[in-house]
Design a protein around this motif. Sequence first.
Motif, PDB file in Angstrom:
ATOM      1  N   LEU A  60       3.999  -0.579 -20.835  1.00 61.73           N
ATOM      2  CA  LEU A  60       2.825  -1.195 -20.216  1.00 61.73           C
ATOM      3  C   LEU A  60       2.918  -1.138 -18.696  1.00 61.73           C
ATOM      4  O   LEU A  60       1.918  -0.860 -18.019  1.00 61.73           O
ATOM      5  CB  LEU A  60       2.693  -2.641 -20.678  1.00 61.73           C
ATOM      6  CG  LEU A  60       1.598  -3.459 -19.995  1.00 61.73           C
ATOM      7  CD1 LEU A  60       0.218  -2.905 -20.321  1.00 61.73           C
ATOM      8  CD2 LEU A  60       1.689  -4.929 -20.400  1.00 61.73           C
ATOM      9  N   GLU A  61       4.095  -1.408 -18.157  1.00 62.90           N
ATOM     10  CA  GLU A  61       4.257  -1.364 -16.695  1.00 62.90           C
ATOM     11  C   GLU A  61       3.932   0.028 -16.159  1.00 62.90           C
ATOM     12  O   GLU A  61       3.249   0.171 -15.141  1.00 62.90           O
ATOM     13  CB  GLU A  61       5.678  -1.742 -16.308  1.00 62.90           C
ATOM     14  CG  GLU A  61       5.901  -1.731 -14.807  1.00 62.90           C
ATOM     15  CD  GLU A  61       7.338  -1.996 -14.426  1.00 62.90           C
ATOM     16  OE1 GLU A  61       7.620  -2.075 -13.221  1.00 62.90           O
ATOM     17  OE2 GLU A  61       8.184  -2.116 -15.333  1.00 62.90           O
ATOM     18  N   SER A  62       4.417   1.053 -16.856  1.00 60.60           N
ATOM     19  CA  SER A  62       4.121   2.426 -16.429  1.00 60.60           C
ATOM     20  C   SER A  62       2.617   2.689 -16.451  1.00 60.60           C
ATOM     21  O   SER A  62       2.063   3.289 -15.526  1.00 60.60           O
ATOM     22  CB  SER A  62       4.850   3.415 -17.344  1.00 60.60           C
ATOM     23  OG  SER A  62       4.481   4.734 -17.043  1.00 60.60           O
ATOM     24  N   THR A  63       1.947   2.206 -17.501  1.00 56.01           N
ATOM     25  CA  THR A  63       0.506   2.400 -17.617  1.00 56.01           C
ATOM     26  C   THR A  63      -0.250   1.668 -16.511  1.00 56.01           C
ATOM     27  O   THR A  63      -1.171   2.220 -15.892  1.00 56.01           O
ATOM     28  CB  THR A  63       0.021   1.906 -18.990  1.00 56.01           C
ATOM     29  OG1 THR A  63       0.727   2.597 -20.018  1.00 56.01           O
ATOM     30  CG2 THR A  63      -1.468   2.143 -19.165  1.00 56.01           C
ATOM     31  N   MET A  64       0.148   0.425 -16.225  1.00 58.62           N
ATOM     32  CA  MET A  64      -0.560  -0.363 -15.216  1.00 58.62           C
ATOM     33  C   MET A  64      -0.337   0.193 -13.812  1.00 58.62           C
ATOM     34  O   MET A  64      -1.251   0.178 -12.980  1.00 58.62           O
ATOM     35  CB  MET A  64      -0.106  -1.822 -15.287  1.00 58.62           C
ATOM     36  CG  MET A  64      -0.467  -2.503 -16.590  1.00 58.62           C
ATOM     37  SD  MET A  64      -0.144  -4.293 -16.584  1.00 58.62           S
ATOM     38  CE  MET A  64      -1.448  -4.858 -15.494  1.00 58.62           C
ATOM     39  N   LEU A  65       0.869   0.689 -13.526  1.00 55.80           N
ATOM     40  CA  LEU A  65       1.119   1.271 -12.210  1.00 55.80           C
ATOM     41  C   LEU A  65       0.261   2.507 -11.986  1.00 55.80           C
ATOM     42  O   LEU A  65      -0.224   2.751 -10.879  1.00 55.80           O
ATOM     43  CB  LEU A  65       2.600   1.638 -12.072  1.00 55.80           C
ATOM     44  CG  LEU A  65       3.583   0.475 -11.919  1.00 55.80           C
ATOM     45  CD1 LEU A  65       5.016   0.988 -11.907  1.00 55.80           C
ATOM     46  CD2 LEU A  65       3.287  -0.316 -10.654  1.00 55.80           C
ATOM     47  N   THR A  66       0.067   3.286 -13.044  1.00 58.18           N
ATOM     48  CA  THR A  66      -0.748   4.493 -12.917  1.00 58.18           C
ATOM     49  C   THR A  66      -2.235   4.156 -12.873  1.00 58.18           C
ATOM     50  O   THR A  66      -2.997   4.732 -12.090  1.00 58.18           O
ATOM     51  CB  THR A  66      -0.479   5.446 -14.100  1.00 58.18           C
ATOM     52  OG1 THR A  66       0.927   5.716 -14.167  1.00 58.18           O
ATOM     53  CG2 THR A  66      -1.229   6.753 -13.933  1.00 58.18           C
ATOM     54  N   THR A 115       7.651   7.340  -4.983  1.00 57.84           N
ATOM     55  CA  THR A 115       8.914   6.628  -4.756  1.00 57.84           C
ATOM     56  C   THR A 115       8.809   5.172  -5.182  1.00 57.84           C
ATOM     57  O   THR A 115       9.732   4.622  -5.819  1.00 57.84           O
ATOM     58  CB  THR A 115       9.303   6.707  -3.272  1.00 57.84           C
ATOM     59  OG1 THR A 115       9.412   8.080  -2.878  1.00 57.84           O
ATOM     60  CG2 THR A 115      10.627   6.004  -3.036  1.00 57.84           C
ATOM     61  N   HIS A 116       7.695   4.530  -4.855  1.00 60.82           N
ATOM     62  CA  HIS A 116       7.507   3.137  -5.242  1.00 60.82           C
ATOM     63  C   HIS A 116       7.467   2.990  -6.758  1.00 60.82           C
ATOM     64  O   HIS A 116       8.075   2.060  -7.314  1.00 60.82           O
ATOM     65  CB  HIS A 116       6.213   2.587  -4.625  1.00 60.82           C
ATOM     66  CG  HIS A 116       6.299   2.392  -3.150  1.00 60.82           C
ATOM     67  ND1 HIS A 116       5.197   2.469  -2.327  1.00 60.82           N
ATOM     68  CD2 HIS A 116       7.351   2.127  -2.348  1.00 60.82           C
ATOM     69  CE1 HIS A 116       5.568   2.247  -1.073  1.00 60.82           C
ATOM     70  NE2 HIS A 116       6.878   2.042  -1.059  1.00 60.82           N
ATOM     71  N   ARG A 117       6.754   3.881  -7.436  1.00 58.46           N
ATOM     72  CA  ARG A 117       6.691   3.810  -8.896  1.00 58.46           C
ATOM     73  C   ARG A 117       8.076   3.997  -9.504  1.00 58.46           C
ATOM     74  O   ARG A 117       8.441   3.324 -10.469  1.00 58.46           O
ATOM     75  CB  ARG A 117       5.711   4.849  -9.439  1.00 58.46           C
ATOM     76  CG  ARG A 117       4.249   4.486  -9.228  1.00 58.46           C
ATOM     77  CD  ARG A 117       3.353   5.288 -10.155  1.00 58.46           C
ATOM     78  NE  ARG A 117       3.380   6.711  -9.815  1.00 58.46           N
ATOM     79  CZ  ARG A 117       2.525   7.283  -8.974  1.00 58.46           C
ATOM     80  NH1 ARG A 117       1.591   6.540  -8.381  1.00 58.46           N
ATOM     81  NH2 ARG A 117       2.589   8.573  -8.718  1.00 58.46           N
TER      82      ARG A 117
END
Length: 298
Positions: free
Chosen positions: A238-244, A254-256
Amino acid sequence: MNWKAFAKALLLPPLWLMLLLIPAATGFLVYSMLALGSESIPAILSYVLAFYTLTVWCLRLPRLIKKGKSFWEENPYARRWQDDPQLRMKISLNGSLLWNVAYALLQLGLGVRHHTFWFTSLGIYYLLLAGMRLTLARHTRRHAPREEMRKELIQYRACGIVFLLMNLALTVMIFFMVYWNRTFHHHEITTIALAAYTFTSLTLAVVNVIRYRKYNSPVYSASKAISLASACVSMLTLESTMLTTFGGESLTLTHRRIFLGASGAAISAFIILMAIYMITKGTKKIRQMNQREEKLHE
């Protein structure tokens, strides 16, 4: 005109109408957010309808809770569900097992179709979870809680060992996500729905881990630990999805990588600690049982 009766009918509509309001208000609101401007008249009407639906349900909620309690106390099946933790655990384990198998097959199918290691690794991870749940479900079908404590402790410790092995697959998944920037992009509404589901799953997993400790059953505790591990991996996805989806151009690569790497390391460390705790506790309990048996035979 009887204003009192009109207000009562407006604020306390029949239940069938309240049930119809939920899909109508939700569909209208989603449509207005996707296709209409926020200041258009239909969009404003969708907000009013959504607010009205929420209001009437909040007003009716105490009465529904009271009726629900009465039904729960009077219905024999509901009473059995409440008073029989073994029945709840059987249904929970078998339901989770079916879900894990279906989700794992879906991920493996996506891995084969798209020739990507990410979906394949997810499929293997959830297959391992399904395998542990299958073992625990077979035990609960044959034995009551604490009936075969030694077997329960052995399975509890075995789940901890499997968690350590699964952490290798999780590490590969995190590396794949961070190093190769493997992310997901969904629509904002879809992402919000995924977030609601994931946070609900995580909350229930934590609550159940604490709640089922009172039964002092290693099998019950292991099953809830599996749910907690699954919810943690879902949080990472979920975190990966929300960051994108919401990060857009405001977050650099770099931040991601920093955010995902830190979260992945924390989740991996948590699962390792949980696995070590299960192995240590299971081994200690088995050793204590062996010592008691040796004293009895002396």
